[in-house]
Scaffold this motif. Sequence first.
Motif, PDB file in Angstrom:
ATOM      1  N   GLU A  78       0.823  -1.214   0.000  1.00 21.98           N
ATOM      2  CA  GLU A  78       0.000   0.000   0.000  1.00 21.98           C
ATOM      3  C   GLU A  78       0.854   1.259   0.000  1.00 21.98           C
ATOM      4  OE1 GLU A  78      -2.482  -0.346   3.389  1.00 21.98           O
ATOM      5  OE2 GLU A  78      -3.714  -1.961   2.545  1.00 21.98           O
ATOM      6  N   ARG A  79       2.115   1.108   0.346  1.00 24.37           N
ATOM      7  CA  ARG A  79       3.039   2.238   0.411  1.00 24.37           C
ATOM      8  C   ARG A  79       4.107   2.147  -0.672  1.00 24.37           C
ATOM      9  NH1 ARG A  79       0.466   0.746   4.580  1.00 24.37           N
ATOM     10  NH2 ARG A  79      -0.193   2.235   6.168  1.00 24.37           N
ATOM     11  N   GLY A  80       3.864   1.289  -1.653  1.00 25.25           N
ATOM     12  CA  GLY A  80       4.732   1.196  -2.815  1.00 25.25           C
ATOM     13  C   GLY A  80       6.022   0.449  -2.596  1.00 25.25           C
ATOM     14  N   VAL A  81       6.056  -0.420  -1.577  1.00 23.25           N
ATOM     15  CA  VAL A  81       7.276  -1.176  -1.277  1.00 23.25           C
ATOM     16  C   VAL A  81       6.981  -2.666  -1.426  1.00 23.25           C
ATOM     17  CG1 VAL A  81       9.019  -1.720   0.464  1.00 23.25           C
ATOM     18  CG2 VAL A  81       8.061   0.597   0.332  1.00 23.25           C
ATOM     19  N   GLU A  82       7.843  -3.362  -2.162  1.00 26.57           N
ATOM     20  CA  GLU A  82       7.668  -4.805  -2.337  1.00 26.57           C
ATOM     21  C   GLU A  82       8.379  -5.548  -1.225  1.00 26.57           C
ATOM     22  OE1 GLU A  82       8.468  -8.341  -5.659  1.00 26.57           O
ATOM     23  OE2 GLU A  82       8.995  -6.249  -6.100  1.00 26.57           O
ATOM     24  N   TYR A  83       7.688  -6.479  -0.625  1.00 26.43           N
ATOM     25  CA  TYR A  83       8.238  -7.243   0.493  1.00 26.43           C
ATOM     26  C   TYR A  83       8.799  -8.566   0.002  1.00 26.43           C
ATOM     27  CZ  TYR A  83       8.393  -9.623   5.068  1.00 26.43           C
ATOM     28  OH  TYR A  83       8.785 -10.306   6.202  1.00 26.43           O
ATOM     29  N   SER A  84       9.979  -8.907   0.471  1.00 30.11           N
ATOM     30  CA  SER A  84      10.553 -10.224   0.221  1.00 30.11           C
ATOM     31  C   SER A  84      10.595 -10.979   1.542  1.00 30.11           C
ATOM     32  CB  SER A  84      11.966 -10.099  -0.361  1.00 30.11           C
ATOM     33  OG  SER A  84      12.823  -9.428   0.541  1.00 30.11           O
ATOM     34  N   VAL A  85      10.341 -12.273   1.496  1.00 32.52           N
ATOM     35  CA  VAL A  85      10.273 -13.080   2.710  1.00 32.52           C
ATOM     36  C   VAL A  85      11.682 -13.476   3.154  1.00 32.52           C
ATOM     37  CG1 VAL A  85       9.452 -15.251   3.712  1.00 32.52           C
ATOM     38  CG2 VAL A  85       7.983 -13.949   2.149  1.00 32.52           C
ATOM     39  N   PRO A  86      12.096 -13.046   4.346  1.00 34.67           N
ATOM     40  CA  PRO A  86      13.407 -13.460   4.842  1.00 34.67           C
ATOM     41  C   PRO A  86      13.325 -14.856   5.444  1.00 34.67           C
ATOM     42  CG  PRO A  86      12.350 -12.087   6.471  1.00 34.67           C
ATOM     43  CD  PRO A  86      11.401 -12.169   5.306  1.00 34.67           C
ATOM     44  N   LYS A  87      14.416 -15.553   5.467  1.00 36.59           N
ATOM     45  CA  LYS A  87      14.457 -16.846   6.137  1.00 36.59           C
ATOM     46  C   LYS A  87      14.620 -16.636   7.643  1.00 36.59           C
ATOM     47  CE  LYS A  87      14.157 -20.513   3.408  1.00 36.59           C
ATOM     48  NZ  LYS A  87      13.224 -21.623   3.639  1.00 36.59           N
ATOM     49  N   THR A  88      13.957 -17.466   8.409  1.00 40.51           N
ATOM     50  CA  THR A  88      14.114 -17.489   9.851  1.00 40.51           C
ATOM     51  C   THR A  88      14.984 -18.691  10.202  1.00 40.51           C
ATOM     52  OG1 THR A  88      11.971 -16.446  10.214  1.00 40.51           O
ATOM     53  CG2 THR A  88      12.901 -17.709  12.052  1.00 40.51           C
ATOM     54  N   VAL A  89      16.084 -18.458  10.894  1.00 43.52           N
ATOM     55  CA  VAL A  89      17.023 -19.527  11.209  1.00 43.52           C
ATOM     56  C   VAL A  89      16.994 -19.806  12.705  1.00 43.52           C
ATOM     57  CG1 VAL A  89      19.429 -20.272  11.139  1.00 43.52           C
ATOM     58  CG2 VAL A  89      18.498 -18.860   9.281  1.00 43.52           C
ATOM     59  N   ILE A  90      16.767 -21.066  13.058  1.00 40.05           N
ATOM     60  CA  ILE A  90      16.839 -21.504  14.445  1.00 40.05           C
ATOM     61  C   ILE A  90      18.180 -22.202  14.641  1.00 40.05           C
ATOM     62  CG2 ILE A  90      15.696 -22.803  16.278  1.00 40.05           C
ATOM     63  CD1 ILE A  90      13.919 -20.668  15.095  1.00 40.05           C
ATOM     64  N   PHE A  91      18.947 -21.750  15.627  1.00 42.81           N
ATOM     65  CA  PHE A  91      20.255 -22.366  15.858  1.00 42.81           C
ATOM     66  C   PHE A  91      20.480 -22.514  17.350  1.00 42.81           C
ATOM     67  CE2 PHE A  91      21.294 -17.931  16.448  1.00 42.81           C
ATOM     68  CZ  PHE A  91      22.386 -17.902  17.302  1.00 42.81           C
ATOM     69  N   LEU A 103      14.685  -3.293   3.396  1.00 42.97           N
ATOM     70  CA  LEU A 103      13.896  -3.069   2.180  1.00 42.97           C
ATOM     71  C   LEU A 103      13.710  -1.576   1.897  1.00 42.97           C
ATOM     72  CD1 LEU A 103      11.104  -5.761   2.737  1.00 42.97           C
ATOM     73  CD2 LEU A 103      13.117  -5.943   1.263  1.00 42.97           C
ATOM     74  N   LEU A 104      13.605  -0.780   2.955  1.00 45.00           N
ATOM     75  CA  LEU A 104      13.378   0.660   2.798  1.00 45.00           C
ATOM     76  C   LEU A 104      14.683   1.440   2.616  1.00 45.00           C
ATOM     77  CD1 LEU A 104      10.624   1.172   5.542  1.00 45.00           C
ATOM     78  CD2 LEU A 104      10.299   1.055   3.061  1.00 45.00           C
ATOM     79  N   GLY A 105      15.822   0.762   2.781  1.00 40.19           N
ATOM     80  CA  GLY A 105      17.107   1.410   2.561  1.00 40.19           C
ATOM     81  C   GLY A 105      17.626   2.238   3.707  1.00 40.19           C
ATOM     82  N   THR A 106      17.119   2.006   4.925  1.00 43.54           N
ATOM     83  CA  THR A 106      17.565   2.813   6.068  1.00 43.54           C
ATOM     84  C   THR A 106      18.490   2.062   7.008  1.00 43.54           C
ATOM     85  OG1 THR A 106      15.610   2.180   7.362  1.00 43.54           O
ATOM     86  CG2 THR A 106      15.444   4.183   6.025  1.00 43.54           C
ATOM     87  N   ILE A 107      18.666   0.786   6.802  1.00 43.81           N
ATOM     88  CA  ILE A 107      19.389  -0.017   7.776  1.00 43.81           C
ATOM     89  C   ILE A 107      20.865   0.381   7.880  1.00 43.81           C
ATOM     90  CG2 ILE A 107      20.085  -1.913   6.228  1.00 43.81           C
ATOM     91  CD1 ILE A 107      19.246  -3.832   8.513  1.00 43.81           C
ATOM     92  N   GLY A 108      21.440   0.893   6.803  1.00 43.38           N
ATOM     93  CA  GLY A 108      22.855   1.247   6.809  1.00 43.38           C
ATOM     94  C   GLY A 108      23.187   2.465   7.641  1.00 43.38           C
ATOM     95  N   LYS A 109      22.190   3.238   8.040  1.00 44.60           N
ATOM     96  CA  LYS A 109      22.467   4.444   8.823  1.00 44.60           C
ATOM     97  C   LYS A 109      23.112   4.127  10.157  1.00 44.60           C
ATOM     98  CE  LYS A 109      18.783   7.290   6.797  1.00 44.60           C
ATOM     99  NZ  LYS A 109      17.586   8.123   7.079  1.00 44.60           N
ATOM    100  N   ALA A 110      22.828   2.940  10.679  1.00 41.94           N
ATOM    101  CA  ALA A 110      23.368   2.567  11.987  1.00 41.94           C
ATOM    102  C   ALA A 110      24.885   2.562  11.991  1.00 41.94           C
ATOM    103  CB  ALA A 110      22.837   1.203  12.407  1.00 41.94           C
ATOM    104  N   GLN A 111      25.495   2.208  10.870  1.00 40.32           N
ATOM    105  CA  GLN A 111      26.953   2.121  10.804  1.00 40.32           C
ATOM    106  C   GLN A 111      27.614   3.485  10.617  1.00 40.32           C
ATOM    107  OE1 GLN A 111      28.352  -0.900  11.444  1.00 40.32           O
ATOM    108  NE2 GLN A 111      26.207  -1.377  11.818  1.00 40.32           N
ATOM    109  N   GLN A 112      26.838   4.482  10.195  1.00 40.52           N
ATOM    110  CA  GLN A 112      27.390   5.806   9.949  1.00 40.52           C
ATOM    111  C   GLN A 112      27.544   6.615  11.234  1.00 40.52           C
ATOM    112  OE1 GLN A 112      24.656   7.475   7.084  1.00 40.52           O
ATOM    113  NE2 GLN A 112      24.901   5.752   5.669  1.00 40.52           N
ATOM    114  N   ASP A 113      26.740   6.280  12.226  1.00 40.98           N
ATOM    115  CA  ASP A 113      26.752   7.009  13.493  1.00 40.98           C
ATOM    116  C   ASP A 113      26.460   5.993  14.589  1.00 40.98           C
ATOM    117  OD1 ASP A 113      26.571   8.896  15.513  1.00 40.98           O
ATOM    118  OD2 ASP A 113      24.574   9.601  14.936  1.00 40.98           O
ATOM    119  N   PRO A 114      27.483   5.246  15.015  1.00 44.70           N
ATOM    120  CA  PRO A 114      27.234   4.008  15.744  1.00 44.70           C
ATOM    121  C   PRO A 114      27.013   4.096  17.249  1.00 44.70           C
ATOM    122  CG  PRO A 114      29.562   4.210  15.277  1.00 44.70           C
ATOM    123  CD  PRO A 114      28.889   5.373  14.619  1.00 44.70           C
ATOM    124  N   GLN A 115      27.206   5.262  17.884  1.00 45.42           N
ATOM    125  CA  GLN A 115      27.099   5.311  19.343  1.00 45.42           C
ATOM    126  C   GLN A 115      26.478   6.605  19.821  1.00 45.42           C
ATOM    127  OE1 GLN A 115      30.365   3.720  21.870  1.00 45.42           O
ATOM    128  NE2 GLN A 115      31.580   3.780  20.007  1.00 45.42           N
TER     129      GLN A 115
END
Length: 301
Positions: free
Chosen positions: A107-120, A184-196
């Motif tokens: 509804e917001r113009g973003v296509e969702y891909s299903v990630p795998k869930t890993v149990i370890f 998917l939205l392209g915001t996850i990389g911001k965490a590495q730019q300003d980490p603390q």
Amino acid sequence: MTFNQGARLDPSQAEDQRGRSGMGRGGKVGLGLGGGIVVLIGALLGINPEMLSSILGDTSTQPAIEQTGDSALDSCLTGQDANERLDCRILGTANSLNSFWPSYLAERGVEYSVPKTVIFQGSVNTACGQASSAVGPFYCPGDNKAYFDPDFFSQLETQFGSSGGPLAQEYVVAHEFGHHVQDLLGTIGKAQQDPQGAQSASVRTELQADCYAGIWMRYASSDPASGNGEPFLTPLTQNDLNDALSAASSVGDDRIQKAATGRTDPESWTHGSSEQRQKWLYAGYQSADLATCDTFAVPSV
């Protein structure tokens, strides 16, 4: 929230890697729920990993459960299984998230891909490198997988002080899927730019994932499962909400640091304080609005 007993689960959305180990190749750094992820990102919480181990116990050397034949997850078939078994509950929560997010984002113009869930258990090989159980749950953008050691959920209650209710556990899964939405939205990389820091991009990234978890909580009991059309989860109660808020509080940077060192250092925070995490989880639940979760747009989180 408990699962509707007749809801159908889909084991194909998960991998059971209990009983496997190995070294991974380097890649993008994983993003996790709590302080345990310092093992992957170089102790950015300001906590010596040895101190953290005193809270969690030495999980890095735990023997993995040997699996023979079919995956144990293949027997996770119904909501009743999810109510009775933790690994099935992780799977069922992932199924619910994978049912909710595609239409919401479309509804917001973003296509969702299903990630795998890993149990370890013990250790796991990922595109972000090898991880031990001490890192807690995390999402690896390098392979689009969310990783969970079921042992963490008992530690969340006994060593971090969280409620042991179902939504406390389901919130953990929803938070990691929040990182996938950020990917998917392209915001996850911001965490590495300003980490603390208490207002850093890293903290804002984690709080946004909490907020996204809150959005899912709002719709989880009304979104129908595939197959019989029955929702995965029963309606959320105030006790359920309290359980989720308890879990969010238990993995606040200030709470983890206080337990490990006896003090807090906001300048080294990477995930947010207990108060911040509760605030943004509830904001997502209350608003059910992606825009409300824009933690990067506000002057102070």
